[in-house]
Motif scaffolding. Structure first.
Motif, PDB file in Angstrom:
ATOM      1  N   ASN A  85      -5.081  -2.870   8.469  1.00 21.24           N
ATOM      2  CA  ASN A  85      -4.671  -4.136   7.875  1.00 21.24           C
ATOM      3  C   ASN A  85      -4.620  -5.179   8.983  1.00 21.24           C
ATOM      4  O   ASN A  85      -4.094  -4.925  10.067  1.00 21.24           O
ATOM      5  CB  ASN A  85      -3.316  -4.015   7.176  1.00 21.24           C
ATOM      6  CG  ASN A  85      -3.019  -5.241   6.334  1.00 21.24           C
ATOM      7  OD1 ASN A  85      -2.862  -6.335   6.864  1.00 21.24           O
ATOM      8  ND2 ASN A  85      -2.958  -5.063   5.028  1.00 21.24           N
ATOM      9  N   ALA A 114       4.300   0.049  -5.053  1.00 22.92           N
ATOM     10  CA  ALA A 114       3.181   0.484  -4.222  1.00 22.92           C
ATOM     11  C   ALA A 114       2.143   1.219  -5.067  1.00 22.92           C
ATOM     12  O   ALA A 114       2.473   1.999  -5.955  1.00 22.92           O
ATOM     13  CB  ALA A 114       3.673   1.400  -3.110  1.00 22.92           C
ATOM     14  N   ARG A 158      -0.411  -0.387   6.912  1.00 20.77           N
ATOM     15  CA  ARG A 158      -1.576   0.501   6.879  1.00 20.77           C
ATOM     16  C   ARG A 158      -2.508   0.195   8.054  1.00 20.77           C
ATOM     17  O   ARG A 158      -2.850  -0.974   8.299  1.00 20.77           O
ATOM     18  CB  ARG A 158      -2.316   0.316   5.560  1.00 20.77           C
ATOM     19  CG  ARG A 158      -3.492   1.236   5.415  1.00 20.77           C
ATOM     20  CD  ARG A 158      -4.143   1.058   4.072  1.00 20.77           C
ATOM     21  NE  ARG A 158      -5.293   1.940   3.992  1.00 20.77           N
ATOM     22  CZ  ARG A 158      -6.208   1.847   3.074  1.00 20.77           C
ATOM     23  NH1 ARG A 158      -6.130   0.914   2.146  1.00 20.77           N
ATOM     24  NH2 ARG A 158      -7.222   2.668   3.070  1.00 20.77           N
ATOM     25  N   SER A 175       0.866  -1.189   0.000  1.00 21.53           N
ATOM     26  CA  SER A 175       0.000   0.000   0.000  1.00 21.53           C
ATOM     27  C   SER A 175       0.897   1.231   0.000  1.00 21.53           C
ATOM     28  O   SER A 175       2.092   1.159   0.309  1.00 21.53           O
ATOM     29  CB  SER A 175      -0.890   0.012   1.242  1.00 21.53           C
ATOM     30  OG  SER A 175      -0.109   0.262   2.408  1.00 21.53           O
ATOM     31  N   ALA A 227      -2.233   2.773  -4.653  1.00 23.10           N
ATOM     32  CA  ALA A 227      -3.331   3.057  -3.732  1.00 23.10           C
ATOM     33  C   ALA A 227      -4.282   1.861  -3.646  1.00 23.10           C
ATOM     34  O   ALA A 227      -4.831   1.574  -2.585  1.00 23.10           O
ATOM     35  CB  ALA A 227      -4.081   4.308  -4.173  1.00 23.10           C
ATOM     36  N   ARG A 228      -4.464   1.158  -4.773  1.00 21.17           N
ATOM     37  CA  ARG A 228      -5.393   0.020  -4.820  1.00 21.17           C
ATOM     38  C   ARG A 228      -4.783  -1.085  -5.677  1.00 21.17           C
ATOM     39  O   ARG A 228      -4.098  -0.809  -6.667  1.00 21.17           O
ATOM     40  CB  ARG A 228      -6.736   0.441  -5.420  1.00 21.17           C
ATOM     41  CG  ARG A 228      -7.492   1.475  -4.611  1.00 21.17           C
ATOM     42  CD  ARG A 228      -8.811   1.870  -5.293  1.00 21.17           C
ATOM     43  NE  ARG A 228      -8.748   1.949  -6.740  1.00 21.17           N
ATOM     44  CZ  ARG A 228      -8.325   3.017  -7.432  1.00 21.17           C
ATOM     45  NH1 ARG A 228      -7.908   4.084  -6.811  1.00 21.17           N
ATOM     46  NH2 ARG A 228      -8.312   2.985  -8.758  1.00 21.17           N
ATOM     47  N   SER A 261      -6.334  -7.170   4.089  1.00 18.47           N
ATOM     48  CA  SER A 261      -6.688  -5.756   4.057  1.00 18.47           C
ATOM     49  C   SER A 261      -7.993  -5.519   4.799  1.00 18.47           C
ATOM     50  O   SER A 261      -8.924  -6.325   4.720  1.00 18.47           O
ATOM     51  CB  SER A 261      -6.841  -5.290   2.602  1.00 18.47           C
ATOM     52  OG  SER A 261      -7.468  -4.024   2.552  1.00 18.47           O
TER      53      SER A 261
END
Length: 181
Positions: free
Chosen positions: A49, A87, A46, A34, A89-90, A156
């Motif tokens: 998680n 890395a 994150r 991430s 964001a999604r 996640s």
């Protein structure tokens, strides 16, 4: 210290070094880092998680570790890598080609370091990387470069299909298999 929003945004495309060594019992393989994890340089960092809580609840660790304590996993013969190193964001920002290339890279890491088991964290990512469109969570029939192969749910916090107790049970099945081998 928590990274700022600009620091997190600036982490796009960064990588995190693998936590790997020869002879691991289990090599956990995330989808990709991430932005938050890349900003702090720690796997599964994150907030929200559930990797670390699931690892502990399954009995892999005797206490809940923080992402900053990830080097302690090597003492427990556990490691972490990712299918795709960069890395985002999604995960849906990754291409099919990146997943397939990641499977090849993962296989090379497994040949080099020889873990007993590899656990891919995310059935959709596993399907895309290995071309197994009907794969389900759990132990896979095939091996990966001589290692037993598992698919675990994505930890996640965005994965609503699995709550922490469900994750812990799936992780525990792997822990028990690794202890028995």
């Amino acid at each position: 210290m928590r990274p700022t929003r600009p620091e997190v945004a600036a982490a796009y495309g960064r990588t995190i070094p693998d936590l790997i060594a020869p002879g691991l019992a289990v090599l956990f393989c995330g989808i990709n880092p991430s932005l938050y994890s890349a900003a702090v340089g720690q796997h599964f960092a994150r907030p929200g998680n559930r990797f670390w809580p699931a690892l502990h609840a399954a009995g892999f660790t005797d206490r809940l570790l923080r992402p900053a304590e990830q080097p302690e996993l090597l003492d427990r013969r556990l490691g972490i890598t990712n299918l795709v190193a960069r890395a985002t964001a999604r995960a849906d920002e990754l291409s099919a080609e990146e997943f397939v290339a990641g499977a090849t890279i993962l296989e090379a890491k497994v040949r080099r370091h020889r873990p007993r088991f590899v656990a891919v964290l995310g059935v959709t990512a596993y399907r895309a990387a290995f071309g197994r469109r009907l794969a389900v969570v759990g132990r896979q029939a095939e091996m990966l470069a001589g290692a037993g192969l598992w698919v675990l749910p994505n930890p996640s916090g965005l994965n609503a299909h699995y709550q922490l107790p469900d994750l812990a049970r799936a992780f525990e099945d792997l822990r028990l298999a690794a202890a028995a081998s």
